[in-house]
Motif scaffolding. Structure first.
Motif, PDB file in Angstrom:
ATOM      1  N   GLY A  19       0.844  -1.205  -0.023  1.00 22.06           N
ATOM      2  CA  GLY A  19      -0.109   0.075  -0.043  1.00 22.06           C
ATOM      3  C   GLY A  19       0.834   1.245   0.059  1.00 22.06           C
ATOM      4  N   GLN A  21       1.761   3.315  -2.398  1.00 25.15           N
ATOM      5  CA  GLN A  21       1.398   4.152  -3.543  1.00 25.15           C
ATOM      6  C   GLN A  21       2.548   4.665  -4.628  1.00 25.15           C
ATOM      7  OE1 GLN A  21      -0.203   6.798  -0.200  1.00 25.15           O
ATOM      8  NE2 GLN A  21      -2.003   7.068  -1.666  1.00 25.15           N
ATOM      9  N   GLU A  24       0.883   4.666  -7.781  1.00 23.86           N
ATOM     10  CA  GLU A  24       0.086   6.215  -8.228  1.00 23.86           C
ATOM     11  C   GLU A  24       0.889   7.380  -8.490  1.00 23.86           C
ATOM     12  OE1 GLU A  24      -2.344   7.030  -4.721  1.00 23.86           O
ATOM     13  OE2 GLU A  24      -3.413   5.130  -4.820  1.00 23.86           O
ATOM     14  N   TYR A  25       2.225   7.422  -7.884  1.00 26.85           N
ATOM     15  CA  TYR A  25       2.916   8.673  -8.043  1.00 26.85           C
ATOM     16  C   TYR A  25       3.719   8.341  -9.791  1.00 26.85           C
ATOM     17  CZ  TYR A  25       2.522  10.586  -3.223  1.00 26.85           C
ATOM     18  OH  TYR A  25       2.136  11.048  -2.367  1.00 26.85           O
ATOM     19  N   PRO A  37      -2.117  11.427  -7.069  1.00 28.96           N
ATOM     20  CA  PRO A  37      -2.934  10.275  -7.298  1.00 28.96           C
ATOM     21  C   PRO A  37      -4.251  10.248  -7.797  1.00 28.96           C
ATOM     22  CG  PRO A  37      -2.193  10.562  -4.861  1.00 28.96           C
ATOM     23  CD  PRO A  37      -1.711  12.003  -5.550  1.00 28.96           C
ATOM     24  N   LEU A  38      -4.707  11.569  -7.904  1.00 30.89           N
ATOM     25  CA  LEU A  38      -6.220  11.758  -8.812  1.00 30.89           C
ATOM     26  C   LEU A  38      -5.897  11.578 -10.243  1.00 30.89           C
ATOM     27  CD1 LEU A  38      -7.891  14.629  -6.775  1.00 30.89           C
ATOM     28  CD2 LEU A  38      -8.337  12.320  -6.668  1.00 30.89           C
ATOM     29  N   ARG A  43      -4.893   2.827  -8.655  1.00 32.31           N
ATOM     30  CA  ARG A  43      -5.137   3.256  -7.436  1.00 32.31           C
ATOM     31  C   ARG A  43      -4.880   2.132  -6.166  1.00 32.31           C
ATOM     32  NH1 ARG A  43      -7.305   8.452  -6.400  1.00 32.31           N
ATOM     33  NH2 ARG A  43      -6.106   8.063  -4.589  1.00 32.31           N
ATOM     34  N   VAL A  44      -4.414   2.521  -5.001  1.00 33.85           N
ATOM     35  CA  VAL A  44      -4.306   1.673  -3.878  1.00 33.85           C
ATOM     36  C   VAL A  44      -5.466   1.608  -2.957  1.00 33.85           C
ATOM     37  CG1 VAL A  44      -2.845   1.102  -1.864  1.00 33.85           C
ATOM     38  CG2 VAL A  44      -1.816   1.932  -3.895  1.00 33.85           C
ATOM     39  N   VAL A  45      -5.873   0.589  -2.485  1.00 27.99           N
ATOM     40  CA  VAL A  45      -6.832   0.323  -1.564  1.00 27.99           C
ATOM     41  C   VAL A  45      -6.353  -0.210  -0.211  1.00 27.99           C
ATOM     42  CG1 VAL A  45      -9.163  -0.709  -1.031  1.00 27.99           C
ATOM     43  CG2 VAL A  45      -8.681   0.322  -3.465  1.00 27.99           C
TER      44      VAL A  45
END
Lengths: 169, 618
Positions: A19, A21, A24-25, A37-38, A43-45
């Motif tokens: 997790g 991220q 994402e980056y 991240p948007l 995406r990480v949950v």
């Protein structure tokens, strides 16, 4: 003639994903030259501290997102399986977002059109896979994933026997 | 346009609900970097001398660093809280990692200054430019984790990040902390109580802005290089056994305070070792946002009386709730840690205060009746768990203990102050200072009270780089140089566990700062910034009335020689030794004998605008 599935997609191993991220980056900086991240299509949950998983497009066969689009803005590449978004047709209505079972389609916060993992075709390989510090991400076909799962399952079943053979070896 | 920095400071008046945004002072950014450095400076600018820690006029400051929000490994994710501590009445500061700081940066703020006091329980909702105070009466009594879940649920976004206090903070327990991401705490110096005094239950943030750096391609190359470094030997300890490795190391050196400093080694160490913890309890090692190292050892108790307990464990908290209380049961220690997070108390302070209470009980200073019927003998693991719960709820004897060992001793009297292992009112950590004399100096002068994280000076002692049993000249400079670097680490903010990956230390950090912000920064300038931050913190403490007398050590460290056979037997720190160390340190810092930075020094550091604090004191 039966067909071997050749489409590769990005898959995260729940045993390895922590997790962090980083995916994402890397995704957002590759596509937008900014950290946000948007603007990442992975995406990480984190359900709790022990349950973490990155999720992105799985390149479904007969993808529901494509079927859902009322403006025919989404098509699937026959060659790679990537979902392609026609920027002129998409108006950000979000039917595809709703149709996707994995939450893999995102609405761009500024452009107001959707975007989805394109496997970093311009870089030759998905950058999230390249950067994942845990090697939790794989760029694989569903056939290979199934093979891996089978091998793990069989290894678990025969733990004791494997230990025995190792001793003899 | 600024890179790295968001360029904005958010001011919130919790009394009126009014907010305003001002531009970040660029001169401050370069001089105080971010994190604790910028936070301390902004606190000085926004407060009046002598303010009570629980007064609405005491600003509570949240500051992230120039690196926050980028994918710099360990650096993208940190934030600091700064205020006047209700334990030390001097600098209160604590950092945490996770994902809160990065979200705040994306919302567009480097610093948030919270002043005033909400009329009713409230939480602050920062949604990019929209800032609101929302009702929190339904959240009162909830744990930080429960509060986190409830807020994300009611605001309807899973990715909102929350920093919250628990019951202890609501009840102004002076050891209360502020927790984000369920298990990450701004733990030390009681800032959860400051937040509670403002009727502020939580800060929730959503940020949608881009974070950009000045030199992206070079930055990404540098990130890649540090990802590789983080897979190497510099971080091996944190990725494998974790900090809990220290249990057996410290025990073998006879430098692990045991049973409230009655011993320096623990016969039960083998049972609570890092090896056993990892073998029996660690279920997964997870990572913070942007980190390539991952250190967070999540422990699960699968059976027995504490079944279904889950929490993160580190050496300090394991030590405090374990050996320091004579407890040799890991499942109970893990339970004590989980309860600390649940109620929102600093588990180091909790363990040290419980050790103090046990010592009082065994010496007849506190009776079983006064302890609500708990048989608080050293080693009674159930008693330890019960006392954590009582402190967390501030119930019964917990009301006495929730303010920490010093405040409890003040109330108990009967010479119990001799048993309180605190410095500047803050509970000490897992290093027996009697036989680690470089560390002893670092702890004595630490601006936030007893602490290993302001200097890391124990490393010289533990690794045998100096004779740890001797107090001698030269230690002052060792401590000073370490402090300056640690100040930078906490101002950037990067994680202390990653410090070994900065092979060239200051040059590596200067390069990082320059790539991110675009401001050219030399290693020398950076070193000076570290020194400046130390001086700013000293000025904070001087302004609030602390003096050389407060740079001291717990009574037992100075009067109670180590009784255990072994390399440390007989060791303690005499007043003469402490004086020698302090003189040496003040001299290395260019301060007066009384530990006051002269105006000349402040001019040299470009901080003469704070000279009025020392003008009548030199």
């Amino acid at each position: 003639m039966a067909e071997v599935h050749e489409r590769k997609f990005v898959s995260a191993d729940p045993d390895k994903c922590v997790g962090c991220q980083v995916c994402e980056y890397v995704c957002s900086v590759t596509k937008n030259k900014a950290f946000n991240p948007l603007k990442s299509s992975i995406r990480v949950v984190r359900i709790n501290q022990l349950i973490n998983l990155s999720v992105t497009c799985r390149l479904c066969e007969n993808p529901p997102c494509v079927r859902a689009c009322p403006r025919d803005a989404l098509t699937q590449s026959e060659e790679t399986g990537v979902i392609m978004v026609d920027k002129d047709k998409c108006n950000g209505c979000g039917w595809c977002i709703e149709a996707c079972d994995y939450g893999a389609i995102m609405l761009h916060p500024e452009k107001k059109i959707v975007f989805v993992c394109d496997l970093c075709k311009e870089k030759g390989e998905p950058q999230c896979v390249k950067w994942c510090p845990e090697e939790a991400l794989d760029f694989v076909t569903s056939d290979v994933l199934a093979q891996k799962a089978r091998i793990t399952a069989v290894k678990k079943l025969f733990q004791e026997a494997i230990k025995e053979t190792q001793k003899t070896a | 346009m600024l890179f790295g920095y968001a360029g904005r400071v958010l001011h919130v008046d919790l009394t009126t609900g009014k907010t305003h945004v001002e531009p970040l002072n660029e001169d401050y950014a370069k001089k105080y970097i971010g994190g604790i450095g910028l936070g301390i400076r902004m606190w000085l600018d926004n407060s009046k001398p002598g303010v009570d820690p629980f007064s609405p006029e005491n600003p509570l400051i949240i500051a992230n660093g120039p690196i926050s929000g980028t994918m710099w490994p360990t650096g993208g994710n940190g934030h600091a809280f700064v205020s006047k501590s209700p334990q030390s009445y001097g600098v209160g500061e604590a950092k945490a990692h996770g994902s809160f700081g990065t979200e705040l940066k994306r919302a567009g703020y480097d610093v948030v200054v919270l002043k005033g006091k909400s009329e009713r329980p409230a939480y602050l909702w920062i949604d990019d430019d929209s800032v609101q105070l929302l009702d929190a009466s339904h959240l009162m009594g909830k744990s930080p984790g429960e509060t986190d879940d409830a807020i994300r649920e009611e605001l309807g976004d899973y990715y909102i990040r929350v920093a919250a206090i628990g019951v202890a903070g609501e009840k102004l327990a002076r050891m209360a902390c502020i927790i984000n991401d369920k298990t990450r705490a701004c733990g030390r110096t009681g800032l959860g109580a400051v937040m509670g005094s403002k009727n502020l239950k939580a800060v929730a943030v959503r940020g949608t802005r881009d974070i950009t750096v000045a030199k992206l391609d070079e930055f990404m190359e540098y990130v890649k290089e540090f990802h590789e470094r983080m897979k190497g030997p510099a971080t091996q300890k944190y990725r494998t056994l974790g900090t809990v490795e220290n249990v057996l190391v410290h025990n073998s050196l006879s430098c692990m305070p045991t049973r409230n400093y009655n011993n320096s080694r623990f016969e039960g160490a083998e049972k609570v070792s890092g090896e056993v913890l990892n073998d029996k309890f660690v279920a997964k090692i997870i990572g913070c946002s942007s980190c390539a190292m991952r250190c967070e050892h999540m422990c699960v108790v699968a059976e027995g009386p504490y079944k279904n307990t889950m929490t993160r464990m580190e050496y300090e908290t394991l030590w405090a709730l374990g050996p320091y209380c004579g407890v040799d049961r890991l499942d109970a220690i893990i339970k004590g840690m989980e309860l600390s997070n649940y109620y929102g108390i600093d588990a180091i302070s909790a363990g040290v205060t419980i050790g103090f209470a046990m010592d009082c009980y065994e010496r007849g200073i506190l009776t079983q009746e006064e302890l609500d019927g708990i048989d608080a003998k050293f080693g009674n693991s159930d008693a330890m768990v019960q006392l954590v719960e009582k402190i967390g709820k501030r119930e019964g004897v917990g009301d006495l203990l929730a303010d920490g060992a010093k405040f409890a001793a003040d109330k108990i009297g009967k010479d119990s102050y001799k048993l309180a292992a605190t410095i500047k009112g803050v509970e000490t950590t897992g290093y027996d200072l009697r036989c680690l004399k470089t560390a002893a100096l670092g702890f004595a002068v630490s601006f936030r009270g007893a602490d290993h994280n302001r200097h890391g000076a124990y490393a010289f002692d533990v690794k045998g780089k100096v004779n740890r049993l001797v107090a001698e000249k030269g230690r002052g400079k060792l401590v000073k140089d370490m402090e300056d670097v640690y100040n930078l680490i906490d101002s950037f903010i990067v994680c202390k566990f990653s410090r070994g990956t900065y092979y060239k230390e200051l040059p590596d950090m200067a390069k990082l700062y320059t790539l991110v912000t675009g401001f050219e920064m030399t290693p020398e300038q950076l070193k000076q910034a570290g020194e400046r931050i130390q001086n700013a913190a000293r000025l904070f403490n001087i302004r609030e009335g602390l003096t050389r007398k407060d740079d001291t050590l717990p009574w037992k460290v100075m009067h109670d020689p180590i009784p255990d056979e072994g390399p440390s037997k007989g060791a303690f720190v005499s007043q003469a030794e402490l004086d020698l160390l302090l003189d040496d340190y003040y001299e290395a810092r260019g301060w007066t004998k009384e530990g006051i930075p002269p105006v000349e020094k402040l001019k040299e550091l470009g901080m003469e605008d704070l000279a009025s604090i020392v003008e009548n004191k030199e």
